[in-house]
Scaffold this active site. Structure first.
Site, short mmCIF file in Angstrom:
data_model
loop_
_atom_site.label_atom_id
_atom_site.label_comp_id
_atom_site.label_asym_id
_atom_site.label_seq_id
_atom_site.Cartn_x
_atom_site.Cartn_y
_atom_site.Cartn_z
N HIS A 121 0.80 -1.15 -0.09
CA HIS A 121 -0.15 0.27 -0.15
C HIS A 121 0.48 1.38 0.25
O HIS A 121 2.01 1.13 0.85
CB HIS A 121 -0.55 -0.10 1.45
CG HIS A 121 -0.20 -0.25 2.46
ND1 HIS A 121 -0.16 0.56 3.47
CD2 HIS A 121 0.02 -1.04 3.36
CE1 HIS A 121 0.80 0.67 4.61
NE2 HIS A 121 0.98 -0.65 4.22
N ASP A 122 1.00 2.00 -0.57
CA ASP A 122 0.87 3.72 -0.75
C ASP A 122 2.51 3.40 -1.86
O ASP A 122 3.01 4.55 -1.49
CB ASP A 122 1.21 4.43 0.58
CG ASP A 122 -0.23 4.11 1.38
OD1 ASP A 122 -0.94 5.06 0.43
OD2 ASP A 122 -0.32 3.23 2.38
N GLY A 139 5.38 -0.65 2.27
CA GLY A 139 4.27 0.12 2.32
C GLY A 139 5.30 1.30 2.08
O GLY A 139 5.94 1.71 2.96
#
Length: 264
Positions: A121-122, A139
Protein backbone atom coordinates in the site's frame (compact mmCIF):
# COMPACT_ATOMS: atom_id res chain seq x y z
CA UNK A 1 -16.07 -9.68 -32.12
CA UNK A 2 -16.07 -9.13 -28.35
CA UNK A 3 -12.68 -8.68 -26.72
CA UNK A 4 -14.04 -10.03 -23.43
CA UNK A 5 -13.90 -13.80 -23.02
CA UNK A 6 -17.32 -15.28 -22.22
CA UNK A 7 -16.04 -16.86 -19.01
CA UNK A 8 -14.78 -13.54 -17.61
CA UNK A 9 -16.94 -11.99 -14.89
CA UNK A 10 -17.26 -8.22 -15.31
CA UNK A 11 -19.28 -6.20 -12.81
CA UNK A 12 -21.83 -3.88 -14.42
CA UNK A 13 -20.21 -0.93 -12.66
CA UNK A 14 -16.79 -1.48 -14.27
CA UNK A 15 -15.71 0.87 -17.06
CA UNK A 16 -13.89 -1.11 -19.74
CA UNK A 17 -12.78 0.61 -22.95
CA UNK A 18 -14.15 -1.10 -26.04
CA UNK A 19 -10.60 -1.74 -27.29
CA UNK A 20 -9.43 -3.38 -24.05
CA UNK A 21 -9.44 -7.17 -23.80
CA UNK A 22 -10.20 -9.41 -20.82
CA UNK A 23 -9.08 -13.05 -20.78
CA UNK A 24 -10.76 -16.22 -19.62
CA UNK A 25 -11.92 -16.54 -16.01
CA UNK A 26 -10.77 -13.06 -15.00
CA UNK A 27 -12.83 -11.12 -12.44
CA UNK A 28 -13.28 -7.36 -12.74
CA UNK A 29 -14.88 -5.45 -9.86
CA UNK A 30 -17.43 -2.61 -9.86
CA UNK A 31 -15.00 0.28 -9.29
CA UNK A 32 -12.45 -0.71 -11.91
CA UNK A 33 -11.57 1.38 -14.97
CA UNK A 34 -9.47 -0.07 -17.81
CA UNK A 35 -8.22 2.10 -20.66
CA UNK A 36 -7.85 1.70 -24.40
CA UNK A 37 -5.71 -1.09 -25.77
CA UNK A 38 -4.96 -2.68 -22.40
CA UNK A 39 -4.94 -6.47 -22.35
CA UNK A 40 -5.75 -8.46 -19.23
CA UNK A 41 -4.96 -12.15 -19.59
CA UNK A 42 -6.85 -15.02 -18.01
CA UNK A 43 -7.28 -15.75 -14.32
CA UNK A 44 -6.66 -12.18 -13.13
CA UNK A 45 -8.54 -10.48 -10.29
CA UNK A 46 -8.85 -6.70 -10.54
CA UNK A 47 -10.87 -5.15 -7.74
CA UNK A 48 -11.12 -2.11 -5.49
CA UNK A 49 -10.98 1.47 -6.76
CA UNK A 50 -8.49 0.60 -9.49
CA UNK A 51 -7.76 2.68 -12.58
CA UNK A 52 -5.58 1.20 -15.34
CA UNK A 53 -4.55 3.38 -18.28
CA UNK A 54 -3.94 2.63 -21.94
CA UNK A 55 -1.84 0.00 -23.69
CA UNK A 56 -0.86 -2.01 -20.65
CA UNK A 57 -0.15 -5.72 -20.96
CA UNK A 58 -1.18 -7.60 -17.83
CA UNK A 59 -0.33 -11.29 -17.89
CA UNK A 60 -2.26 -14.14 -16.27
CA UNK A 61 -2.70 -14.76 -12.52
CA UNK A 62 -2.33 -11.18 -11.30
CA UNK A 63 -4.09 -9.62 -8.30
CA UNK A 64 -4.66 -5.87 -8.63
CA UNK A 65 -6.45 -3.58 -6.19
CA UNK A 66 -6.88 -5.85 -3.19
CA UNK A 67 -7.08 -4.23 0.23
CA UNK A 68 -3.76 -3.38 1.90
CA UNK A 69 -2.05 -5.85 4.21
CA UNK A 70 -2.47 -3.37 7.04
CA UNK A 71 -4.45 -4.16 10.20
CA UNK A 72 -5.39 -0.48 10.49
CA UNK A 73 -7.33 -0.56 7.22
CA UNK A 74 -11.10 -0.37 7.83
CA UNK A 75 -12.52 -0.42 4.32
CA UNK A 76 -11.82 3.16 3.24
CA UNK A 77 -12.12 3.81 -0.55
CA UNK A 78 -8.40 4.00 -1.28
CA UNK A 79 -7.02 3.56 -4.79
CA UNK A 80 -4.61 1.83 -7.12
CA UNK A 81 -3.69 3.87 -10.20
CA UNK A 82 -1.63 2.39 -13.05
CA UNK A 83 -0.53 4.54 -15.98
CA UNK A 84 0.10 3.66 -19.63
CA UNK A 85 2.29 1.20 -21.51
CA UNK A 86 3.29 -1.02 -18.60
CA UNK A 87 4.11 -4.71 -18.84
CA UNK A 88 3.12 -6.67 -15.72
CA UNK A 89 4.09 -10.32 -15.75
CA UNK A 90 2.57 -13.28 -13.89
CA UNK A 91 1.61 -13.53 -10.20
CA UNK A 92 2.10 -9.88 -9.21
CA UNK A 93 0.17 -8.36 -6.31
CA UNK A 94 -0.52 -4.61 -6.24
CA UNK A 95 -2.54 -3.36 -3.26
CA UNK A 96 -4.55 -0.16 -2.96
CA UNK A 97 -3.35 2.67 -0.71
CA UNK A 98 -4.18 3.29 2.92
CA UNK A 99 -5.79 6.27 4.68
CA UNK A 100 -2.64 6.77 6.78
CA UNK A 101 -0.71 8.11 3.77
CA UNK A 102 -1.64 9.24 0.25
CA UNK A 103 -4.49 6.69 0.06
CA UNK A 104 -3.14 5.79 -3.40
CA UNK A 105 -0.71 3.19 -4.68
CA UNK A 106 0.59 4.54 -7.98
CA UNK A 107 2.50 3.09 -10.94
CA UNK A 108 3.58 5.43 -13.75
CA UNK A 109 4.24 4.70 -17.42
CA UNK A 110 6.42 2.33 -19.42
CA UNK A 111 7.45 0.12 -16.51
CA UNK A 112 8.64 -3.46 -17.00
CA UNK A 113 7.51 -5.50 -13.99
CA UNK A 114 8.42 -9.17 -13.93
CA UNK A 115 6.80 -12.11 -12.17
CA UNK A 116 5.92 -12.30 -8.46
CA UNK A 117 6.49 -8.60 -7.73
CA UNK A 118 4.66 -7.17 -4.71
CA UNK A 119 3.75 -3.50 -4.36
CA UNK A 120 2.35 -2.83 -0.91
CA UNK A 121 0.00 0.00 0.00
CA UNK A 122 0.97 3.58 -0.83
CA UNK A 123 4.00 2.69 -2.96
CA UNK A 124 4.77 5.33 -5.58
CA UNK A 125 6.52 4.03 -8.71
CA UNK A 126 7.69 6.42 -11.44
CA UNK A 127 8.34 5.78 -15.13
CA UNK A 128 10.67 3.53 -17.15
CA UNK A 129 11.58 1.27 -14.23
CA UNK A 130 12.48 -2.42 -14.33
CA UNK A 131 11.54 -4.74 -11.46
CA UNK A 132 13.09 -8.19 -11.85
CA UNK A 133 11.38 -11.33 -10.56
CA UNK A 134 10.32 -11.43 -6.90
CA UNK A 135 11.07 -7.79 -6.11
CA UNK A 136 9.19 -7.00 -2.90
CA UNK A 137 8.27 -3.46 -1.80
CA UNK A 138 6.86 -2.82 1.65
CA UNK A 139 4.43 0.03 2.25
CA UNK A 140 5.10 3.69 1.46
CA UNK A 141 8.16 3.03 -0.73
CA UNK A 142 8.99 5.61 -3.42
CA UNK A 143 10.73 4.46 -6.61
CA UNK A 144 11.73 7.27 -8.96
CA UNK A 145 12.22 7.13 -12.75
CA UNK A 146 14.63 4.72 -14.47
CA UNK A 147 15.32 2.61 -11.37
CA UNK A 148 16.32 -1.03 -11.94
CA UNK A 149 15.76 -3.55 -9.15
CA UNK A 150 17.50 -6.91 -9.39
CA UNK A 151 15.69 -10.16 -8.69
CA UNK A 152 14.67 -10.81 -5.08
CA UNK A 153 15.35 -7.22 -4.02
CA UNK A 154 13.49 -6.43 -0.79
CA UNK A 155 12.80 -2.82 0.24
CA UNK A 156 11.86 -1.78 3.79
CA UNK A 157 8.83 0.47 4.31
CA UNK A 158 9.22 4.23 3.79
CA UNK A 159 12.48 3.88 1.84
CA UNK A 160 13.09 5.98 -1.27
CA UNK A 161 15.03 4.97 -4.37
CA UNK A 162 16.39 7.85 -6.42
CA UNK A 163 16.26 8.13 -10.21
CA UNK A 164 18.68 5.92 -12.17
CA UNK A 165 19.64 3.86 -9.12
CA UNK A 166 20.22 0.11 -9.38
CA UNK A 167 20.20 -2.88 -7.04
CA UNK A 168 21.89 -6.22 -7.58
CA UNK A 169 20.10 -9.50 -7.08
CA UNK A 170 19.17 -10.38 -3.48
CA UNK A 171 19.69 -6.84 -2.19
CA UNK A 172 18.02 -5.79 1.06
CA UNK A 173 17.39 -2.05 1.51
CA UNK A 174 16.84 -0.53 4.94
CA UNK A 175 17.83 3.02 3.92
CA UNK A 176 17.27 5.49 1.08
CA UNK A 177 19.20 4.76 -2.11
CA UNK A 178 20.39 8.04 -3.69
CA UNK A 179 20.10 8.75 -7.42
CA UNK A 180 22.58 7.01 -9.74
CA UNK A 181 23.90 4.67 -7.02
CA UNK A 182 24.39 0.92 -7.54
CA UNK A 183 23.85 -1.12 -4.38
CA UNK A 184 24.31 -4.75 -3.42
CA UNK A 185 24.21 -6.83 -0.26
CA UNK A 186 22.20 -7.66 2.87
CA UNK A 187 21.94 -4.97 4.04
CA UNK A 188 22.71 -3.21 0.77
CA UNK A 189 25.86 -1.15 0.47
CA UNK A 190 26.84 1.34 -2.22
CA UNK A 191 29.20 -0.24 -4.74
CA UNK A 192 29.47 2.29 -7.57
CA UNK A 193 27.31 4.49 -9.77
CA UNK A 194 25.06 3.13 -12.52
CA UNK A 195 27.38 4.27 -15.30
CA UNK A 196 26.33 1.64 -17.84
CA UNK A 197 22.67 2.53 -17.40
CA UNK A 198 23.46 6.22 -17.83
CA UNK A 199 25.41 5.53 -21.04
CA UNK A 200 22.46 3.61 -22.44
CA UNK A 201 20.21 6.59 -21.67
CA UNK A 202 22.44 8.97 -23.59
CA UNK A 203 24.23 10.79 -20.77
CA UNK A 204 27.00 12.98 -22.20
CA UNK A 205 30.62 12.74 -21.05
CA UNK A 206 30.11 15.96 -19.09
CA UNK A 207 27.11 14.57 -17.21
CA UNK A 208 28.94 11.31 -16.53
CA UNK A 209 31.85 13.26 -15.10
CA UNK A 210 29.47 15.09 -12.79
CA UNK A 211 28.00 11.80 -11.56
CA UNK A 212 31.54 10.58 -10.81
CA UNK A 213 32.17 13.77 -8.84
CA UNK A 214 28.93 13.23 -6.90
CA UNK A 215 30.02 9.70 -6.07
CA UNK A 216 33.39 10.95 -4.86
CA UNK A 217 31.75 13.51 -2.56
CA UNK A 218 29.28 11.06 -1.14
CA UNK A 219 31.39 7.94 -0.76
CA UNK A 220 35.12 8.51 -1.30
CA UNK A 221 36.13 11.50 0.79
CA UNK A 222 34.95 10.45 4.25
CA UNK A 223 32.67 13.49 4.49
CA UNK A 224 29.62 13.78 6.67
CA UNK A 225 26.38 13.89 4.74
CA UNK A 226 26.04 17.61 5.44
CA UNK A 227 29.59 18.33 4.29
CA UNK A 228 29.07 16.23 1.16
CA UNK A 229 25.96 18.23 0.29
CA UNK A 230 27.83 21.50 0.65
CA UNK A 231 30.60 20.30 -1.63
CA UNK A 232 28.12 18.93 -4.19
CA UNK A 233 26.47 22.34 -4.44
CA UNK A 234 29.76 23.77 -5.73
CA UNK A 235 29.97 21.25 -8.60
CA UNK A 236 27.55 23.22 -10.76
CA UNK A 237 30.30 25.74 -11.51
CA UNK A 238 32.60 23.08 -12.99
CA UNK A 239 29.81 20.93 -14.50
CA UNK A 240 27.13 23.37 -15.77
CA UNK A 241 25.66 20.86 -18.23
CA UNK A 242 24.83 18.57 -15.30
CA UNK A 243 23.14 21.23 -13.16
CA UNK A 244 19.85 19.29 -13.21
CA UNK A 245 21.56 16.04 -12.16
CA UNK A 246 23.38 17.74 -9.30
CA UNK A 247 20.23 19.46 -8.09
CA UNK A 248 18.32 16.18 -8.25
CA UNK A 249 20.90 14.60 -5.93
CA UNK A 250 20.78 17.58 -3.56
CA UNK A 251 16.97 17.55 -3.44
CA UNK A 252 16.95 13.83 -2.71
CA UNK A 253 19.45 14.14 0.13
CA UNK A 254 17.59 17.12 1.58
CA UNK A 255 14.54 14.89 2.05
CA UNK A 256 16.45 12.07 3.73
CA UNK A 257 15.69 11.76 7.42
CA UNK A 258 18.22 10.97 10.13
CA UNK A 259 16.11 7.96 11.11
CA UNK A 260 16.23 6.44 7.62
CA UNK A 261 19.62 7.64 6.34
CA UNK A 262 21.14 6.60 3.02
CA UNK A 263 22.79 3.44 1.73
CA UNK A 264 26.50 3.80 2.49
Amino acid sequence: MSLIHPTAIIDKGAEIDTTASIGAYSLIGPNVKIGAGTTVAGHCVIEGHTTIGADNRIFQFNSMGAVPQDKKYKGEPCELIIGDGNTIREFCTFNIGSPGDKAVTRVGNDNWIMAYVHLAHDCQVGNHTIFANNTQLAGHVVVEDWVILGGFTVVHQFCRLGAHSFTAMNSLLFADLPPFVMAQGQPAKARSMNFEGLRRRGFSAERMAAVKALHKCLYRENLTLQAAQLKMATLVGSHPEAAHDIQMMLDFLADTTAQRGIVR
